[in-house]
Design a protein around this motif. Structure first.
Motif, PDB file in Angstrom:
ATOM      1  N   ILE A 209       0.837  -1.198   0.000  1.00  0.00           N
ATOM      2  CA  ILE A 209       0.000   0.000   0.000  1.00  0.00           C
ATOM      3  C   ILE A 209       0.878   1.256   0.000  1.00  0.00           C
ATOM      4  CG2 ILE A 209      -1.709   1.324   1.302  1.00  0.00           C
ATOM      5  CD1 ILE A 209      -2.829  -1.126  -0.077  1.00  0.00           C
ATOM      6  N   GLU A 210       0.619   2.148  -0.944  1.00  0.00           N
ATOM      7  CA  GLU A 210       1.363   3.398  -1.016  1.00  0.00           C
ATOM      8  C   GLU A 210       0.788   4.417  -0.039  1.00  0.00           C
ATOM      9  OE1 GLU A 210       1.771   4.962  -4.919  1.00  0.00           O
ATOM     10  OE2 GLU A 210       2.355   3.044  -5.817  1.00  0.00           O
ATOM     11  N   LEU A 211       1.680   5.263   0.481  1.00  0.00           N
ATOM     12  CA  LEU A 211       1.302   6.295   1.444  1.00  0.00           C
ATOM     13  C   LEU A 211       1.481   7.657   0.785  1.00  0.00           C
ATOM     14  CD1 LEU A 211       3.179   4.797   4.535  1.00  0.00           C
ATOM     15  CD2 LEU A 211       0.862   4.306   3.744  1.00  0.00           C
ATOM     16  N   HIS A 212       0.431   8.489   0.811  1.00  0.00           N
ATOM     17  CA  HIS A 212       0.435   9.760   0.074  1.00  0.00           C
ATOM     18  C   HIS A 212       0.289  10.937   1.037  1.00  0.00           C
ATOM     19  CE1 HIS A 212      -0.224  12.496  -3.255  1.00  0.00           C
ATOM     20  NE2 HIS A 212      -1.390  12.879  -2.750  1.00  0.00           N
ATOM     21  N   GLN A 213       1.165  11.948   0.869  1.00  0.00           N
ATOM     22  CA  GLN A 213       1.130  13.180   1.662  1.00  0.00           C
ATOM     23  C   GLN A 213       1.195  12.895   3.172  1.00  0.00           C
ATOM     24  OE1 GLN A 213      -2.252  15.530   0.383  1.00  0.00           O
ATOM     25  NE2 GLN A 213      -1.120  16.400  -1.339  1.00  0.00           N
ATOM     26  N   LYS A 214       2.282  12.305   3.572  1.00  0.00           N
ATOM     27  CA  LYS A 214       2.474  11.989   4.983  1.00  0.00           C
ATOM     28  C   LYS A 214       2.699  13.264   5.802  1.00  0.00           C
ATOM     29  CE  LYS A 214       5.900   9.059   4.662  1.00  0.00           C
ATOM     30  NZ  LYS A 214       6.874   8.042   5.118  1.00  0.00           N
ATOM     31  N   THR A 232      -0.134  10.880   9.699  1.00  0.00           N
ATOM     32  CA  THR A 232      -1.377  10.743   8.949  1.00  0.00           C
ATOM     33  C   THR A 232      -1.060  10.811   7.466  1.00  0.00           C
ATOM     34  OG1 THR A 232      -1.848  13.111   8.900  1.00  0.00           O
ATOM     35  CG2 THR A 232      -2.685  11.842  10.796  1.00  0.00           C
ATOM     36  N   CYS A 233      -1.926  10.216   6.649  1.00  0.00           N
ATOM     37  CA  CYS A 233      -1.713  10.217   5.205  1.00  0.00           C
ATOM     38  C   CYS A 233      -2.974   9.703   4.513  1.00  0.00           C
ATOM     39  CB  CYS A 233      -0.521   9.342   4.826  1.00  0.00           C
ATOM     40  SG  CYS A 233      -0.782   7.586   5.157  1.00  0.00           S
ATOM     41  N   GLN A 234      -2.954   9.787   3.191  1.00  0.00           N
ATOM     42  CA  GLN A 234      -3.943   9.081   2.387  1.00  0.00           C
ATOM     43  C   GLN A 234      -3.315   7.774   1.913  1.00  0.00           C
ATOM     44  OE1 GLN A 234      -4.813  12.718  -0.149  1.00  0.00           O
ATOM     45  NE2 GLN A 234      -6.872  11.809  -0.104  1.00  0.00           N
ATOM     46  N   LEU A 235      -4.150   6.776   1.694  1.00  0.00           N
ATOM     47  CA  LEU A 235      -3.662   5.447   1.335  1.00  0.00           C
ATOM     48  C   LEU A 235      -3.995   5.136  -0.117  1.00  0.00           C
ATOM     49  CD1 LEU A 235      -4.966   3.540   4.507  1.00  0.00           C
ATOM     50  CD2 LEU A 235      -2.734   4.605   4.191  1.00  0.00           C
ATOM     51  N   GLY A 236      -3.054   4.486  -0.810  1.00  0.00           N
ATOM     52  CA  GLY A 236      -3.328   4.013  -2.159  1.00  0.00           C
ATOM     53  C   GLY A 236      -2.685   4.858  -3.243  1.00  0.00           C
ATOM     54  N   THR A 237      -2.884   4.411  -4.470  1.00  0.00           N
ATOM     55  CA  THR A 237      -2.311   5.078  -5.638  1.00  0.00           C
ATOM     56  C   THR A 237      -3.237   6.183  -6.145  1.00  0.00           C
ATOM     57  OG1 THR A 237      -3.355   3.529  -7.177  1.00  0.00           O
ATOM     58  CG2 THR A 237      -1.187   2.914  -6.304  1.00  0.00           C
ATOM     59  N   LYS A 238      -2.772   6.907  -7.154  1.00  0.00           N
ATOM     60  CA  LYS A 238      -3.576   7.970  -7.736  1.00  0.00           C
ATOM     61  C   LYS A 238      -4.864   7.425  -8.334  1.00  0.00           C
ATOM     62  CE  LYS A 238      -3.242  11.824 -11.004  1.00  0.00           C
ATOM     63  NZ  LYS A 238      -2.373  12.533 -11.988  1.00  0.00           N
ATOM     64  N   GLN A 239      -4.796   6.194  -8.870  1.00  0.00           N
ATOM     65  CA  GLN A 239      -5.971   5.577  -9.481  1.00  0.00           C
ATOM     66  C   GLN A 239      -7.008   5.169  -8.433  1.00  0.00           C
ATOM     67  OE1 GLN A 239      -2.790   4.738 -10.282  1.00  0.00           O
ATOM     68  NE2 GLN A 239      -2.789   5.883 -12.228  1.00  0.00           N
ATOM     69  N   LYS A 244     -10.290   9.690   2.844  1.00  0.00           N
ATOM     70  CA  LYS A 244     -10.002  10.199   4.184  1.00  0.00           C
ATOM     71  C   LYS A 244      -8.498  10.131   4.455  1.00  0.00           C
ATOM     72  CE  LYS A 244     -14.519  10.041   4.975  1.00  0.00           C
ATOM     73  NZ  LYS A 244     -15.350  11.256   5.076  1.00  0.00           N
ATOM     74  N   ARG A 245      -8.051  10.976   5.341  1.00  0.00           N
ATOM     75  CA  ARG A 245      -6.695  10.835   5.866  1.00  0.00           C
ATOM     76  C   ARG A 245      -6.750   9.895   7.066  1.00  0.00           C
ATOM     77  NH1 ARG A 245      -2.727  14.097   4.082  1.00  0.00           N
ATOM     78  NH2 ARG A 245      -1.505  13.749   5.980  1.00  0.00           N
ATOM     79  N   HIS A 246      -5.862   8.936   7.069  1.00  0.00           N
ATOM     80  CA  HIS A 246      -5.841   7.947   8.143  1.00  0.00           C
ATOM     81  C   HIS A 246      -4.529   8.039   8.914  1.00  0.00           C
ATOM     82  CE1 HIS A 246      -9.485   5.968   6.707  1.00  0.00           C
ATOM     83  NE2 HIS A 246      -8.997   6.060   5.483  1.00  0.00           N
ATOM     84  N   ARG A 247      -4.580   7.621  10.158  1.00  0.00           N
ATOM     85  CA  ARG A 247      -3.372   7.580  10.982  1.00  0.00           C
ATOM     86  C   ARG A 247      -2.662   6.246  10.765  1.00  0.00           C
ATOM     87  NH1 ARG A 247      -3.128   7.875  17.643  1.00  0.00           N
ATOM     88  NH2 ARG A 247      -0.846   8.090  17.836  1.00  0.00           N
ATOM     89  N   VAL A 248      -1.352   6.307  10.554  1.00  0.00           N
ATOM     90  CA  VAL A 248      -0.544   5.100  10.387  1.00  0.00           C
ATOM     91  C   VAL A 248       0.512   5.062  11.485  1.00  0.00           C
ATOM     92  CG1 VAL A 248       1.118   3.897   8.908  1.00  0.00           C
ATOM     93  CG2 VAL A 248      -0.922   4.953   7.901  1.00  0.00           C
ATOM     94  N   VAL A 249       0.612   3.936  12.162  1.00  0.00           N
ATOM     95  CA  VAL A 249       1.639   3.722  13.189  1.00  0.00           C
ATOM     96  C   VAL A 249       2.512   2.556  12.736  1.00  0.00           C
ATOM     97  CG1 VAL A 249       2.092   3.055  15.586  1.00  0.00           C
ATOM     98  CG2 VAL A 249       0.192   4.608  15.055  1.00  0.00           C
ATOM     99  N   ILE A 250       3.813   2.770  12.738  1.00  0.00           N
ATOM    100  CA  ILE A 250       4.764   1.716  12.383  1.00  0.00           C
ATOM    101  C   ILE A 250       5.558   1.370  13.636  1.00  0.00           C
ATOM    102  CG2 ILE A 250       6.693   1.042  10.891  1.00  0.00           C
ATOM    103  CD1 ILE A 250       5.779   3.146   8.894  1.00  0.00           C
ATOM    104  N   PHE A 251       5.556   0.100  14.006  1.00  0.00           N
ATOM    105  CA  PHE A 251       6.303  -0.337  15.190  1.00  0.00           C
ATOM    106  C   PHE A 251       6.992  -1.666  14.894  1.00  0.00           C
ATOM    107  CE2 PHE A 251       2.184  -2.336  15.555  1.00  0.00           C
ATOM    108  CZ  PHE A 251       2.455  -3.601  16.059  1.00  0.00           C
TER     109      PHE A 251
END
Length: 377
Positions: A209-214, A232-239, A244-251
């Motif tokens: 999954i691509e992350l857009h505008q983090k 926070t970011c948008q998820l997915g490709t341009k297509q 919505k902007r979603h929160r992503v946590v990486i651990f």
């Protein structure tokens, strides 16, 4: 204490004959048998799970030693085939609701968690021709919403093994709880919809999954934290991108692997989000426990009713054992894990304090709910 008949007796006191009758009437089943009743079928499957009987024939041979009437194995086989499994499923839900009132504990999260996952039981393809799986195997799948707070399943949906987890997961949501799920349930459109429906979630993202505008979120650094990023970011490709902007946590998990989870919880710390997702392993432990101790991989029948009656009865056996453990633990200061309790209970080697605690817990239940508890001491 007769360990052989404890679960059937406990279930008989938790659920009355009238309640079973109401469930049977609700699904349109009339029990006309006088020699092997619906109640006895329930007891048969509870005992089969506890003592790991190998088949209907084996159960018929040893059943009288465990308080069951004498019967031919074809009698129970026919009964298991004709009784709609929705009865056992509704009975499981009723017992969970009764036991859940007394076993819930706080894990100090903002809301109760609802961990969703599935487990598959497979056999040779000729055993269950109505449930094809992969290759030479047939299989059925149990999709479970599990509560770490109570260590009990909250809801169960049954399907054939080939049914994908994602669509079934839609039946297991609950807006009053935080949904915790693995990658199989990840879908961008679904996350956007959850935000609109106010369904809280912590779901692991697929790796591609691509992350857009983090945009990074402010957080206090901690040397002991496993969190690597929080933004926070948008998820997915341009297509195809989330609206919505979603929160992503990486651990990082215990094995040093990076785990990416997406959530709509913005008032919890990143460490809390990571802890929530790691509670997902509780349902994996539950699945392993049921398969190891309650004879789940050994399916007696070949029809949908016979198979699902057995599987739902095994879940009932787990709930009763868990309830018995939790209630007894409150009455004793001697530490004993659930697995150790079950092993010692089955082998008749429970410590004296635990035997006394069990008797006290059951007496307390009888005093509160006005039901006598037979054959427990």
């Amino acid at each position: 204490m007769n360990k052989h008949t404890t679960l059937p007796n406990l279930m008989q006191k938790l659920v009355s004959d009238e309640e079973i009758q109401l469930i049977a009437e609700a699904v349109g089943y009339r029990d006309s048998s006088r020699t092997f009743t619906l109640r006895e079928l329930i007891h048969f499957f509870l005992l089969a799970a506890m003592h790991q009987w190998k088949s209907f024939r084996h159960g018929a041979d040893v059943g009288p030693l465990y308080g069951l009437p004498r019967f031919h194995y074809s009698t129970v086989s026919k009964k298991a085939k004709e009784v709609p499994y929705d009865i056992m499923k509704r009975l499981l839900a009723l017992i969970i609701s009764k036991c859940n009132r007394q076993t819930r504990r706080s894990l100090r999260f903002p809301k109760p968690l609802r961990v969703v996952d599935s487990t598959t039981v497979t056999v040779g393809k000729n055993r269950l021709p109505w449930a094809p799986y992969h290759g030479e195997r047939a299989g059925v799948k149990l999709h479970v919403a599990y509560s770490p707070e109570s260590s009990l399943p909250a809801d169960v949906v049954e399907t054939i093994g080939l049914r994908h987890d994602g669509p079934v997961g839609e039946q297991l949501t609950n807006a009053q709880q935080v949904l915790v799920e693995d990658r199989a349930y990840f879908k961008i459109e679904r996350l956007d919809r959850f935000v609109e429906q106010h369904q809280l979630f912590v779901i692991r993202m697929k790796d591609n999954i691509e992350l857009h505008q983090k945009k990074s979120l402010k957080r206090l650094p901690s040397a002991s934290s496993s969190v690597q990023a929080d933004f926070t970011c948008q998820l997915g490709t341009k297509q195809y991108r989330s609206t919505k902007r979603h929160r992503v946590v990486i651990f990082r998990d215990a094995n040093g692997r990076d785990i990416r989870v997406v959530t709509n919880l913005f008032h919890a710390s990143a460490e809390t989000i990571a802890d929530m997702y790691q509670q997902r392993w509780t349902v994996e432990v539950f699945f392993r426990w049921v398969k190891q101790y309650l004879n789940v991989p050994t399916l007696f029948g070949t029809t949908e009713n016979a198979v699902y009656n057995q599987l739902f009865a095994a879940f009932i056996a787990y709930v009763l054992l868990r309830w018995l453990y939790d209630q007894t633990k409150k009455q004793t200061n001697v530490s004993l894990s659930f697995i150790s309790f079950v092993r010692r209970f089955f082998s008749g080697q429970l410590p004296l304090d635990w035997k006394s605690g069990m008797a006290a817990a059951l007496f307390e239940y009888a005093q509160i709910y006005g039901r006598r508890m037979y054959n427990f001491g």
